[in-house]
Design a protein around this motif. Sequence first.
Motif, PDB file in Angstrom:
ATOM      1  N   LEU A 183      -7.052   9.140 -11.113  1.00  0.00           N
ATOM      2  CA  LEU A 183      -5.953   8.488 -10.408  1.00  0.00           C
ATOM      3  C   LEU A 183      -6.248   8.346  -8.919  1.00  0.00           C
ATOM      4  CD1 LEU A 183      -3.110   7.311 -10.645  1.00  0.00           C
ATOM      5  CD2 LEU A 183      -2.232   9.608 -10.260  1.00  0.00           C
ATOM      6  N   MET A 223       1.828   1.807  -3.560  1.00  0.00           N
ATOM      7  CA  MET A 223       0.691   2.380  -4.291  1.00  0.00           C
ATOM      8  C   MET A 223       0.571   3.877  -4.019  1.00  0.00           C
ATOM      9  SD  MET A 223      -2.432  -0.309  -4.024  1.00  0.00           S
ATOM     10  CE  MET A 223      -1.955  -1.781  -3.162  1.00  0.00           C
ATOM     11  N   ALA A 224       0.714   4.261  -2.769  1.00  0.00           N
ATOM     12  CA  ALA A 224       0.610   5.680  -2.422  1.00  0.00           C
ATOM     13  C   ALA A 224       1.736   6.488  -3.053  1.00  0.00           C
ATOM     14  CB  ALA A 224       0.624   5.848  -0.905  1.00  0.00           C
ATOM     15  N   CYS A 229       3.455   5.750  -5.781  1.00  0.00           N
ATOM     16  CA  CYS A 229       3.218   5.811  -7.230  1.00  0.00           C
ATOM     17  C   CYS A 229       2.153   6.847  -7.566  1.00  0.00           C
ATOM     18  CB  CYS A 229       2.798   4.440  -7.768  1.00  0.00           C
ATOM     19  SG  CYS A 229       4.106   3.226  -7.822  1.00  0.00           S
ATOM     20  N   ALA A 230       1.091   6.893  -6.775  1.00  0.00           N
ATOM     21  CA  ALA A 230       0.017   7.856  -7.029  1.00  0.00           C
ATOM     22  C   ALA A 230       0.506   9.286  -6.829  1.00  0.00           C
ATOM     23  CB  ALA A 230      -1.174   7.572  -6.117  1.00  0.00           C
ATOM     24  N   THR A 232      -8.860   5.567  -8.530  1.00  0.00           N
ATOM     25  CA  THR A 232      -8.243   4.270  -8.792  1.00  0.00           C
ATOM     26  C   THR A 232      -7.370   3.844  -7.619  1.00  0.00           C
ATOM     27  OG1 THR A 232      -8.243   4.723 -11.164  1.00  0.00           O
ATOM     28  CG2 THR A 232      -6.767   3.001 -10.395  1.00  0.00           C
ATOM     29  N   SER A 233      -6.617   4.775  -7.066  1.00  0.00           N
ATOM     30  CA  SER A 233      -5.761   4.460  -5.920  1.00  0.00           C
ATOM     31  C   SER A 233      -6.583   4.039  -4.715  1.00  0.00           C
ATOM     32  CB  SER A 233      -4.889   5.660  -5.558  1.00  0.00           C
ATOM     33  OG  SER A 233      -4.057   6.001  -6.627  1.00  0.00           O
ATOM     34  N   THR A 266       0.826  -1.207   0.000  1.00  0.00           N
ATOM     35  CA  THR A 266       0.000   0.000   0.000  1.00  0.00           C
ATOM     36  C   THR A 266       0.865   1.264   0.000  1.00  0.00           C
ATOM     37  OG1 THR A 266      -0.241  -0.188   2.398  1.00  0.00           O
ATOM     38  CG2 THR A 266      -2.032  -1.057   1.042  1.00  0.00           C
ATOM     39  N   VAL A 304      -2.364   0.950 -10.131  1.00  0.00           N
ATOM     40  CA  VAL A 304      -2.043   2.353  -9.842  1.00  0.00           C
ATOM     41  C   VAL A 304      -0.906   2.841 -10.743  1.00  0.00           C
ATOM     42  CG1 VAL A 304      -1.150   3.917  -8.075  1.00  0.00           C
ATOM     43  CG2 VAL A 304      -2.924   2.268  -7.497  1.00  0.00           C
TER      44      VAL A 304
END
Length: 120
Positions: A73, A24-25, A27-28, A76-77, A21, A102
Amino acid sequence: MGVRDGNLTAGRAAPILIVGTSIMALCAVAAVVLIWSVAVPTGPDVCVLTYPGPRNCFVSDRLDAAVVSTVVLGMTSAVAVAASVTLFRRGPWAVGAGVALVLSTGLVAFVAVAWIPAWA
């Protein structure tokens, strides 16, 4: 710790979920920073000197594309993190799928804002 009966034990599950996670954060956030860094054209050679200029040279069009990309985005995240946390008990593949989702959404959004005038 380790694998017990083919399932991850609680000792290994938390780090995988936290790292996934976090990726993911990151990358976002990186994608949003890149999107907004190219949203407004700058520099001497951004647009040709014609009237009316190409569509991707109007700041309002670029900002609209950046806002839409940022909202998509973000949604999606949020869905990817929620699905990863919810589906993680069935297997750690959910975290990998969330990271891939993501990352690919961020790349598509960046390309859309930066280089595709029809989407701007």
